[in-house]
Design an enzyme around this catalytic site. Sequence first.
Site, PDB file in Angstrom:
ATOM      1  N   LYS A 224       0.812  -1.213   0.000  1.00 35.70           N
ATOM      2  CA  LYS A 224       0.000   0.000   0.000  1.00 35.70           C
ATOM      3  C   LYS A 224       0.850   1.270   0.000  1.00 35.70           C
ATOM      4  O   LYS A 224       2.044   1.255   0.276  1.00 35.70           O
ATOM      5  CB  LYS A 224      -0.954  -0.012   1.207  1.00 35.70           C
ATOM      6  N   ARG A 258      -3.725 -10.091   5.221  1.00 32.05           N
ATOM      7  CA  ARG A 258      -4.312 -10.084   3.872  1.00 32.05           C
ATOM      8  C   ARG A 258      -3.242  -9.568   2.917  1.00 32.05           C
ATOM      9  O   ARG A 258      -2.824  -8.416   3.009  1.00 32.05           O
ATOM     10  CB  ARG A 258      -5.557  -9.199   3.827  1.00 32.05           C
TER      11      ARG A 258
END
Length: 279
Positions: A224, A258
């Site tokens: 991210k 995740r």
Amino acid sequence: MDKTINIKGKLVSFSEPWVMGILNVTPDSFYAGSRKQTEKEIEERIRTILSEGGKIIDVGGYSSRPDATDIPEEEEMARLKVALEILRKHYAEVPVSVDTFRSGIARRCVEEYNVGIVNDISGGEMDSAMFETVASLHVPYILMHMKGTPQTMKQHTDYQDLMNDLMSYFSQKVNQLHYLGVCDVILDPGFGFSKTLEQNYILMNKLSEFAIFELPLLVGISRKRMIYQLLDSTAENSLNGTSVLNTVALLNGADILRVHDVKAAVEAVKIVTKLKNTL
């Protein structure tokens, strides 16, 4: 006490953290390397997740990156169908979660494709029927924190006190879910959603505070912006940073990671588990 959830009648324990492999069937996910469009690509991705030690496959047909294009429900379902058909036909024993904020999609995935978990980035805020739908389906629910929508979340980063606001949010939502009869709730603090770079790292530093809920904790920071912006890099070059932060998350109580890169995450779990077991 080990945290547990019931997936399709099977009680699973997080005595050792699980790795959730991301299966993106979107054409516009922020990480281009994760986009899988054809049956062949999807099948290869499923095999990779499982061979590398992934325990859950998270299928998403709606990109939640900042400024993502909003798509109709029919298009989201059409994208999901291809992957869910393969999973139902050839990998029926594998726990599958569907990444959607739409209750109609959640219902169809559970009832028609035997999906075992609903993963909702909006915490029920983008579809008022979601909580009651999950309660009627009797499946675990991943409750994530986000303010606004994927299209507007960058404008919603004001907090009186970040951690107090998140704790209040989760307390209210968990009580609401339990009242409706949702027994299995997994918390996701929502890294990168409605949070600045600084706020993401404050959140990571205080992750252990979520232990007060005594619920499984999911962390999704894979490749991210909070990593590649800090390192002046790109999503494609953020595997090392992802592994570092996944390790920090595990040390601070994460039960599920995740990720795009399953092998690296599984290795992090093994090393952290070994460290904890030698105390």
